[in-house]
Motif scaffolding. Structure first.
Motif, PDB file in Angstrom:
ATOM      1  N   MET A   1       0.859  -1.194   0.000  1.00  4.51           N
ATOM      2  CA  MET A   1       0.000   0.000   0.000  1.00  4.51           C
ATOM      3  C   MET A   1       0.891   1.239   0.000  1.00  4.51           C
ATOM      4  O   MET A   1       1.262   1.755   1.048  1.00  4.51           O
ATOM      5  CB  MET A   1      -0.817  -0.049   1.288  1.00  4.51           C
ATOM      6  N   THR A   2       1.296   1.716  -1.172  1.00 10.14           N
ATOM      7  CA  THR A   2       2.291   2.801  -1.189  1.00 10.14           C
ATOM      8  C   THR A   2       1.719   4.120  -0.676  1.00 10.14           C
ATOM      9  O   THR A   2       2.453   4.915  -0.122  1.00 10.14           O
ATOM     10  CB  THR A   2       2.854   3.039  -2.614  1.00 10.14           C
ATOM     11  N   LEU A   3       0.409   4.327  -0.877  1.00 11.09           N
ATOM     12  CA  LEU A   3      -0.173   5.583  -0.397  1.00 11.09           C
ATOM     13  C   LEU A   3       0.004   5.700   1.113  1.00 11.09           C
ATOM     14  O   LEU A   3       0.407   6.745   1.630  1.00 11.09           O
ATOM     15  CB  LEU A   3      -1.660   5.641  -0.784  1.00 11.09           C
ATOM     16  N   LEU A   4      -0.266   4.595   1.826  1.00 11.74           N
ATOM     17  CA  LEU A   4      -0.141   4.642   3.287  1.00 11.74           C
ATOM     18  C   LEU A   4       1.322   4.727   3.716  1.00 11.74           C
ATOM     19  O   LEU A   4       1.635   5.364   4.718  1.00 11.74           O
ATOM     20  CB  LEU A   4      -0.840   3.433   3.913  1.00 11.74           C
ATOM     21  N   ALA A   5       2.198   4.096   2.921  1.00 15.57           N
ATOM     22  CA  ALA A   5       3.633   4.222   3.224  1.00 15.57           C
ATOM     23  C   ALA A   5       4.073   5.668   3.040  1.00 15.57           C
ATOM     24  O   ALA A   5       4.846   6.202   3.847  1.00 15.57           O
ATOM     25  CB  ALA A   5       4.439   3.294   2.323  1.00 15.57           C
ATOM     26  N   ASP A   6       3.557   6.312   1.980  1.00 13.78           N
ATOM     27  CA  ASP A   6       3.858   7.731   1.756  1.00 13.78           C
ATOM     28  C   ASP A   6       3.331   8.588   2.910  1.00 13.78           C
ATOM     29  O   ASP A   6       3.978   9.546   3.329  1.00 13.78           O
ATOM     30  CB  ASP A   6       3.231   8.223   0.447  1.00 13.78           C
ATOM     31  N   LEU A   7       2.139   8.223   3.370  1.00 10.42           N
ATOM     32  CA  LEU A   7       1.523   8.955   4.487  1.00 10.42           C
ATOM     33  C   LEU A   7       2.421   8.849   5.723  1.00 10.42           C
ATOM     34  O   LEU A   7       2.696   9.846   6.400  1.00 10.42           O
ATOM     35  CB  LEU A   7       0.131   8.384   4.772  1.00 10.42           C
ATOM     36  N   ALA A   8       2.885   7.634   5.994  1.00  3.35           N
ATOM     37  CA  ALA A   8       3.769   7.443   7.145  1.00  3.35           C
ATOM     38  C   ALA A   8       5.040   8.282   6.995  1.00  3.35           C
ATOM     39  O   ALA A   8       5.481   8.938   7.946  1.00  3.35           O
ATOM     40  CB  ALA A   8       4.121   5.962   7.305  1.00  3.35           C
ATOM     41  N   GLN A   9       5.595   8.278   5.780  1.00  2.00           N
ATOM     42  CA  GLN A   9       6.816   9.057   5.529  1.00  2.00           C
ATOM     43  C   GLN A   9       6.579  10.557   5.721  1.00  2.00           C
ATOM     44  O   GLN A   9       7.414  11.262   6.299  1.00  2.00           O
ATOM     45  CB  GLN A   9       7.347   8.799   4.107  1.00  2.00           C
ATOM     46  N   ALA A  10       5.429  11.042   5.232  1.00  2.00           N
ATOM     47  CA  ALA A  10       5.108  12.464   5.376  1.00  2.00           C
ATOM     48  C   ALA A  10       5.002  12.831   6.853  1.00  2.00           C
ATOM     49  O   ALA A  10       5.455  13.891   7.284  1.00  2.00           O
ATOM     50  CB  ALA A  10       3.807  12.781   4.646  1.00  2.00           C
ATOM     51  N   LEU A  11       4.429  11.912   7.629  1.00  2.00           N
ATOM     52  CA  LEU A  11       4.296  12.169   9.061  1.00  2.00           C
ATOM     53  C   LEU A  11       5.670  12.197   9.734  1.00  2.00           C
ATOM     54  O   LEU A  11       5.955  13.068  10.557  1.00  2.00           O
ATOM     55  CB  LEU A  11       3.407  11.109   9.704  1.00  2.00           C
ATOM     56  N   ILE A  12       6.521  11.285   9.325  1.00  2.00           N
ATOM     57  CA  ILE A  12       7.877  11.240   9.893  1.00  2.00           C
ATOM     58  C   ILE A  12       8.614  12.550   9.593  1.00  2.00           C
ATOM     59  O   ILE A  12       9.340  13.077  10.433  1.00  2.00           O
ATOM     60  CB  ILE A  12       8.652  10.019   9.334  1.00  2.00           C
ATOM     61  N   ARG A  13       8.398  13.098   8.397  1.00  2.00           N
ATOM     62  CA  ARG A  13       9.031  14.377   8.037  1.00  2.00           C
ATOM     63  C   ARG A  13       8.374  15.557   8.737  1.00  2.00           C
ATOM     64  O   ARG A  13       8.884  16.667   8.711  1.00  2.00           O
ATOM     65  CB  ARG A  13       8.911  14.611   6.524  1.00  2.00           C
ATOM     66  N   GLY A  14       7.207  15.320   9.344  1.00  3.24           N
ATOM     67  CA  GLY A  14       6.495  16.408  10.003  1.00  3.24           C
ATOM     68  C   GLY A  14       5.812  17.324   9.007  1.00  3.24           C
ATOM     69  O   GLY A  14       5.568  18.486   9.289  1.00  3.24           O
ATOM     70  N   ASP A  15       5.496  16.797   7.835  1.00  5.31           N
ATOM     71  CA  ASP A  15       4.885  17.596   6.774  1.00  5.31           C
ATOM     72  C   ASP A  15       3.363  17.574   6.920  1.00  5.31           C
ATOM     73  O   ASP A  15       2.675  16.688   6.409  1.00  5.31           O
ATOM     74  CB  ASP A  15       5.303  17.028   5.408  1.00  5.31           C
ATOM     75  N   ARG A  16       2.883  18.582   7.644  1.00  3.30           N
ATOM     76  CA  ARG A  16       1.481  18.617   8.027  1.00  3.30           C
ATOM     77  C   ARG A  16       0.532  18.649   6.821  1.00  3.30           C
ATOM     78  O   ARG A  16      -0.457  17.935   6.785  1.00  3.30           O
ATOM     79  CB  ARG A  16       1.275  19.868   8.889  1.00  3.30           C
ATOM     80  N   LEU A  17       0.859  19.488   5.847  1.00  2.00           N
ATOM     81  CA  LEU A  17      -0.028  19.633   4.689  1.00  2.00           C
ATOM     82  C   LEU A  17      -0.111  18.335   3.895  1.00  2.00           C
ATOM     83  O   LEU A  17      -1.176  17.895   3.488  1.00  2.00           O
ATOM     84  CB  LEU A  17       0.460  20.770   3.785  1.00  2.00           C
ATOM     85  N   GLN A  18       1.068  17.734   3.699  1.00  6.03           N
ATOM     86  CA  GLN A  18       1.133  16.471   2.961  1.00  6.03           C
ATOM     87  C   GLN A  18       0.344  15.379   3.686  1.00  6.03           C
ATOM     88  O   GLN A  18      -0.387  14.600   3.058  1.00  6.03           O
ATOM     89  CB  GLN A  18       2.610  16.059   2.817  1.00  6.03           C
ATOM     90  N   VAL A  19       0.461  15.336   4.995  1.00  2.58           N
ATOM     91  CA  VAL A  19      -0.267  14.333   5.780  1.00  2.58           C
ATOM     92  C   VAL A  19      -1.773  14.527   5.616  1.00  2.58           C
ATOM     93  O   VAL A  19      -2.515  13.573   5.394  1.00  2.58           O
ATOM     94  CB  VAL A  19       0.135  14.404   7.278  1.00  2.58           C
ATOM     95  N   PRO A  60      12.127  18.956  18.365  1.00  7.06           N
ATOM     96  CA  PRO A  60      11.404  19.671  17.304  1.00  7.06           C
ATOM     97  C   PRO A  60      10.794  18.735  16.261  1.00  7.06           C
ATOM     98  O   PRO A  60       9.635  18.908  15.877  1.00  7.06           O
ATOM     99  CB  PRO A  60      12.502  20.548  16.665  1.00  7.06           C
ATOM    100  N   GLU A  61      11.545  17.714  15.849  1.00  5.24           N
ATOM    101  CA  GLU A  61      11.033  16.780  14.849  1.00  5.24           C
ATOM    102  C   GLU A  61       9.828  16.012  15.403  1.00  5.24           C
ATOM    103  O   GLU A  61       8.858  15.755  14.682  1.00  5.24           O
ATOM    104  CB  GLU A  61      12.120  15.783  14.430  1.00  5.24           C
ATOM    105  N   VAL A  62       9.905  15.663  16.695  1.00  6.79           N
ATOM    106  CA  VAL A  62       8.798  14.928  17.311  1.00  6.79           C
ATOM    107  C   VAL A  62       7.550  15.810  17.364  1.00  6.79           C
ATOM    108  O   VAL A  62       6.440  15.368  17.064  1.00  6.79           O
ATOM    109  CB  VAL A  62       9.166  14.454  18.730  1.00  6.79           C
ATOM    110  N   LEU A  63       7.756  17.069  17.724  1.00  6.11           N
ATOM    111  CA  LEU A  63       6.612  17.974  17.839  1.00  6.11           C
ATOM    112  C   LEU A  63       5.985  18.244  16.471  1.00  6.11           C
ATOM    113  O   LEU A  63       4.757  18.319  16.350  1.00  6.11           O
ATOM    114  CB  LEU A  63       7.055  19.294  18.486  1.00  6.11           C
TER     115      LEU A  63
END
Lengths: 212, 296
Positions: A1-19, A60-63
Motif C-alpha cells: 500500500m504505497t499511499l499509506l507508506a507515503d503517508l507514514a513518511q510524510a508524518l515522519i518528516r512532520g509535513d502537516r499539509l502532505q499528511v 522539534p522533529e517529534v513535535l
C-alpha cells in the motif's frame, strides 16, 4: 500500500499539509479508516518514537510529527467514529502539582488518542484530589501522571494513596512517566506502571486498560 | 573585589554554589511551590541558604531567581511579583555574603516552548528576559548566569536581552546537553559546537553546561566546550542522577567523588566549577578543598 507508506513518511518528516492531503486521498480511495490510522499515521509515529528514543532525532522533529498526526486525525476521526471503531478506553492525563512541564504529557496524549483512547487532559500543576475527582467523573480506566522535577514527583504517591483510600485502586490503574522517573520509583510509590517514553506508554496503557 | 569578568578570565578558578530549591524545601518550602516564593514569604531562608554556601567556600552565590522571569512566574500565578522576586533576591543574597562572594543573577528557562514548536512568541519571551535582567542589573548583581537552557533560541534571547539592558554586565550562558549517538546535544537538537558559536555571537562572555548529567558526562561535555570555544567556561553538574533509596530520592555522587571529577574540569581549563541538582554545602566544601589544594 504505497499511499499509506507515503503517508507514514510524510508524518515522519512532520509535513502537516502532505499528511492532511494524503489522508484525504486515502479516504477518497475508500481505504478503511482503521488501516489509514494503523498503517499510515501510527506506523509513522512509531518510527518517530524509536528515532527519538535513540536520539537520532530531537524534540522539534517529534513535535512537528505530532502536529502532522493531528492534521491527519482531523478528517479521519469522524469516520472512525462512524465506522464504530470502539474506544479503547478513557485516560486522565496530568502533569502533577507544582510541575509546569507538559511537553511529554502532551505527546503521550497524542499517541494515546491515535491509538483510540479518549483523553481527559487536565493540563499541568494539577493537585492529587483534582486528578482523582476527574477519574471518578469521567469513569476512566487509567490515570497517567507526568513530572519533570524531582521535587514534584512525590505528588504522584498522593494520587496512588488517595485511590487506595477511596477503594478505587482496583478499577483505576496508574501509569507514571517523566525524565527523572524510573520503574523503581513507580514501584516504590505503588503505581501500577511506568513508561520511559510516549510510544511505550501506549502499549502499557493498553495493557492496564485490558485491551492489549 | 576584582571585577567578576576579569577574575573569570584570569583565575584562580572560582567555586560556585550548589542547589537552592532543595535547601529551601529542607527549611519548609512546601513541595511543589516555586522556590522564588520563599523570597517573598520567608526571606530568612533565602539568606541562610546563601550564607551556608559562602561558609562552605563558594566564591559565587546565585540569586534565588532561576524561575523569576515574568513568563515563568505567570505559570505559578505570581507574575505580579516579578519586580519584588528579583530585586529582593539580590538584596538577600548580598546581605548574606557581603563582599565575601560574587552575587550572580540566576536566569532560567521561561517554562514554555518557543514558536514555531510551541505557542510562546519570541518577542514576548525576549521582553520577559529584558524585564527580569533589567531588575537584576539595577539591584546590583555582579553578573548574570543564563542557565539550564535546552533551547538554543531561548538562550540567545536571554543573552541578547542581557546585553541590551545592561551592556557592561558579564553574562554566562550554560546549557543542558545529553549524550546522543553522534555526540552531545540538547533535547532540542543543538550540538555543543552549534550552541557555543551561537551564544558567542549573541554576546555571551562565558559559556558552559549545567544540570542533567553526572560528573562523568560533564567532563566529556567540558572537553567539547573547550574544543569549540576560547571563552571562559562555567560548569555546574548534578550530583549524579536521582535514584530511589528507602523510599527517598537521593543523588548518589558523594562530595569527594564530585570533587575528584571536578579536578578534571579544572585541568581542562574550566573557570568556574559549581553544583546543580543534588549538590549541597558539603559538595561545595569538597570543591573548595580541591581548588585550594591545586592552587598551593
Amino acid at each position: 500500500m504505497t499511499l499509506l507508506a507515503d503517508l507514514a513518511q510524510a508524518l515522519i518528516r512532520g509535513d502537516r499539509l502532505q499528511v492532511s492531503e494524503l489522508t484525504c486521498q486515502a479516504i477518497a480511495e475508500s481505504m478503511s479508516p482503521k488501516a489509514i490510522l494503523d498503517d499510515g499515521l501510527l506506523a509513522g509515529m512509531k518510527v518517530v518514537g524509536v528515532r527519538f528514543r535513540e536520539r537520532e532525532i530531537f524534540l522539534p522533529e517529534v513535535l512537528m510529527a505530532a502536529r502532522a498526526m493531528y492534521a491527519g486525525m482531523g478528517p479521519l476521526k469522524p469516520l472512525l467514529v462512524a465506522e464504530g471503531v470502539p474506544s479503547q478506553g478513557k485516560v486522565v492525563l496530568a502533569t502533577v502539582r507544582g510541575d509546569l512541564h507538559d511537553i511529554g504529557k502532551n505527546l503521550v496524549g497524542i499517541m494515546l488518542q491515535g491509538a483510540g483512547f479518549e483523553i481527559v487532559d487536565l493540563g499541568f500543576d494539577v493537585g492529587p484530589a483534582a486528578i482523582v475527582q476527574a477519574a471518578k467523573d469521567h469513569g476512566v480506566e487509567v490515570i497517567g501522571m507526568s513530572a519533570l522535577l524531582t521535587t514534584t514527583m512525590p505528588a504522584m504517591r498522593e494520587v496512588v494513596d488517595l485511590l487506595r483510600a477511596e477503594k478505587l485502586d482496583g478499577d483505576v490503574r496508574t501509569i507514571v512517566g517523566g525524565a527523572p522517573l524510573s520503574e523503581e520509583y513507580a514501584r516504590s510509590i505503588g503505581a501500577d506502571a511506568y513508561a520511559p517514553d510516549a510510544y511505550t506508554a501506549v502499549d502499557v496503557v493498553k495493557r492496564l486498560a485490558g485491551v492489549a | 573585589m576584582e571585577p567578576f569578568l576579569s577574575r573569570l578570565r584570569s583565575g584562580p578558578v572560582l567555586v560556585g554554589d550548589g542547589a537552592t530549591g532543595t535547601l529551601l524545601m529542607e527549611r519548609g518550602l512546601p513541595p511543589g511551590h516555586p522556590p522564588e516564593e520563599a523570597t517573598l514569604t520567608h526571606p530568612a531562608w533565602v539568606v541562610e541558604v546563601a550564607r551556608r554556601y559562602v561558609e562552605a567556600g563558594a566564591d559565587v552565590v546565585e540569586t534565588n531567581t532561576f524561575g523569576a522571569s515574568p513568563t515563568k512566574l505567570a505559570l505559578a500565578g505570581l507574575e505580579g511579583a516579578t519586580e519584588r522576586a528579583n530585586r529582593e533576591a539580590v538584596r538577600l543574597a548580598r546581605e548574606a555574603v557581603g563582599t565575601r562572594a560574587y552575587v550572580v543573577g540566576s536566569v532560567g528557562p521561561c517554562g514554555r516552548l518557543l514558536e514555531p514548536y510551541g505557542d510562546a512568541s519570541c518577542s514576548a519571551i525576549h521582553a520577559g528576559f529584558l524585564t527580569q535582567i533589567g531588575i537584576l542589573a539595577e539591584a546590583g548583581v555582579d553578573a548574570v548566569f543564563v542557565e539550564t537552557m535546552t533551547d538554543l533560541e531561548e538562550a540567545k534571547l536571554a543573552v541578547r536581552a542581557a546585553k541590551e539592558v545592561a551592556p557592561d554586565l558579564p553574562v554566562a550562558a550554560t546549557m543542558t546537553f545529553e549524550r546522543a549517538p553522534r555526540g552531545f546535544f540538547t533535547i532540542m537538537g543543538n550540538s555543543v559546537a552549534e550552541a557555543v558559536a551561537a551564544l558567542e555571537e549573541a554576546g555571551a562572555d562565558a559559556v558552559g553546561t549545567n544540570c542533567g548529567n553526572r560528573a562523568e558526562e560533564t567532563v566529556a561535555i567540558a572537553r567539547e566546550l573547550r574544543r569549540h570555544s576560547s571563552l571562559p567556561l562555567v560548569v555546574q553538574p548534578n550530583a549524579g542522577l536521582p535514584r530511589m533509596r528507602d523510599g527517598h530520592l537521593v543523588y548518589d555522587e558523594s562530595p569527594a567523588f564530585m570533587a575528584d571529577r571536578a579536578r578534571q574540569l579544572v585541568e581542562i581549563g574550566v573557570a568556574l566549577v559549581g553544583g546543580c541538582c543534588g549538590t549541597g554545602p558539603d559538595h561545595v566544601r569538597a570543591l573548595r578543598a580541591m581548588v585550594d589544594g591545586r592552587r598551593t
